[in-house]
Motif scaffolding. Structure first.
Motif, short mmCIF file in Angstrom:
data_model
loop_
_atom_site.label_atom_id
_atom_site.label_comp_id
_atom_site.label_asym_id
_atom_site.label_seq_id
_atom_site.Cartn_x
_atom_site.Cartn_y
_atom_site.Cartn_z
N TYR A 178 0.86 -1.17 0.00
CA TYR A 178 0.00 0.00 0.00
C TYR A 178 0.90 1.24 0.00
O TYR A 178 2.09 1.15 0.31
N ARG A 179 0.31 2.36 -0.32
CA ARG A 179 1.06 3.62 -0.20
C ARG A 179 0.13 4.73 0.28
O ARG A 179 -1.09 4.68 0.08
N GLN A 180 0.76 5.72 0.90
CA GLN A 180 0.00 6.88 1.37
C GLN A 180 0.81 8.14 1.11
O GLN A 180 1.93 8.29 1.64
N ARG A 237 -4.60 6.03 2.41
CA ARG A 237 -3.77 4.90 2.04
C ARG A 237 -4.47 4.11 0.92
O ARG A 237 -5.67 3.86 1.00
N TYR A 242 3.87 0.87 2.37
CA TYR A 242 3.68 -0.04 3.50
C TYR A 242 3.49 -1.47 3.00
O TYR A 242 2.74 -1.72 2.05
N GLY A 274 6.62 1.19 7.16
CA GLY A 274 6.65 2.05 5.98
C GLY A 274 8.04 2.47 5.58
O GLY A 274 8.95 2.56 6.40
#
Length: 116
Positions: free
Chosen positions: A37-39, A45, A95, A109
Motif C-alpha cells: 500500500y502507499r499513502q 492509504r 507499506y 513504511g
C-alpha cells in the motif's frame, strides 16, 4: 513477535527504478496474502499491488499497471515491489501488508520520493 520490515525506499529521479523489500517474521508467511500500500501526504492509504500466498495470483492498481511488479519468496519470507518508470505522483510512504482473514499486519513504511 510479528514483524514486517520494509527497505529499499529513497530518492529517485523521474523515470528511475527502485526495488522495495519486506522481510517478514513471527508468522507463517506462506499462509498469508501479501500486499503493498502507499499513502501520500494528505491522501488516504491506497492499495498498490497484491499477491496471493502461493504467488500465483497478483493484482495491481490501474495507476501502476505495467510499471510495478510484485513478487514473493516464500523460502525467505520476503515480498518485493519492483518499481520502474517512476513518476512524481508515485511519491508516498509505502507499506507492506500481510493478510489472512481476519488478521492483518502492517510494516512501519518506507519513504519513496520521485523528484528531479
Amino acid at each position: 513477535q510479528v514483524q514486517l520490515v520494509e527497505s529499499g525506499g529513497g530518492l529517485v529521479q523521474p523515470g528511475g527504478s527502485l526495488r522495495l523489500s519486506c522481510a517478514a517474521s513471527g508468522f507463517t508467511f506462506s499462509a498469508y496474502n501479501m500486499a503493498w500500500y502507499r499513502q501520500a501526504p494528505g491522501k488516504e492509504r491506497e492499495l498498490v499491488a497484491g499477491i496471493s500466498n502461493s504467488g500465483r495470483s497478483t493484482n495491481y492498481a490501474d495507476s501502476v499497471k505495467g510499471r510495478f511488479t510484485i513478487s514473493r519468496d516464500n523460502a525467505n519470507n520476503t515480498v518485493y515491489l519492483q518499481m520502474n518508470s517512476l513518476k512524481p505522483e508515485d511519491t508516498a510512504v509505502y507499506y507492506c501488508n500481510a493478510k489472512r482473514y481476519p488478521i492483518k499486519y502492517w510494516g512501519q513504511g518506507t519513504q519513496v520520493t520521485v523528484s528531479s
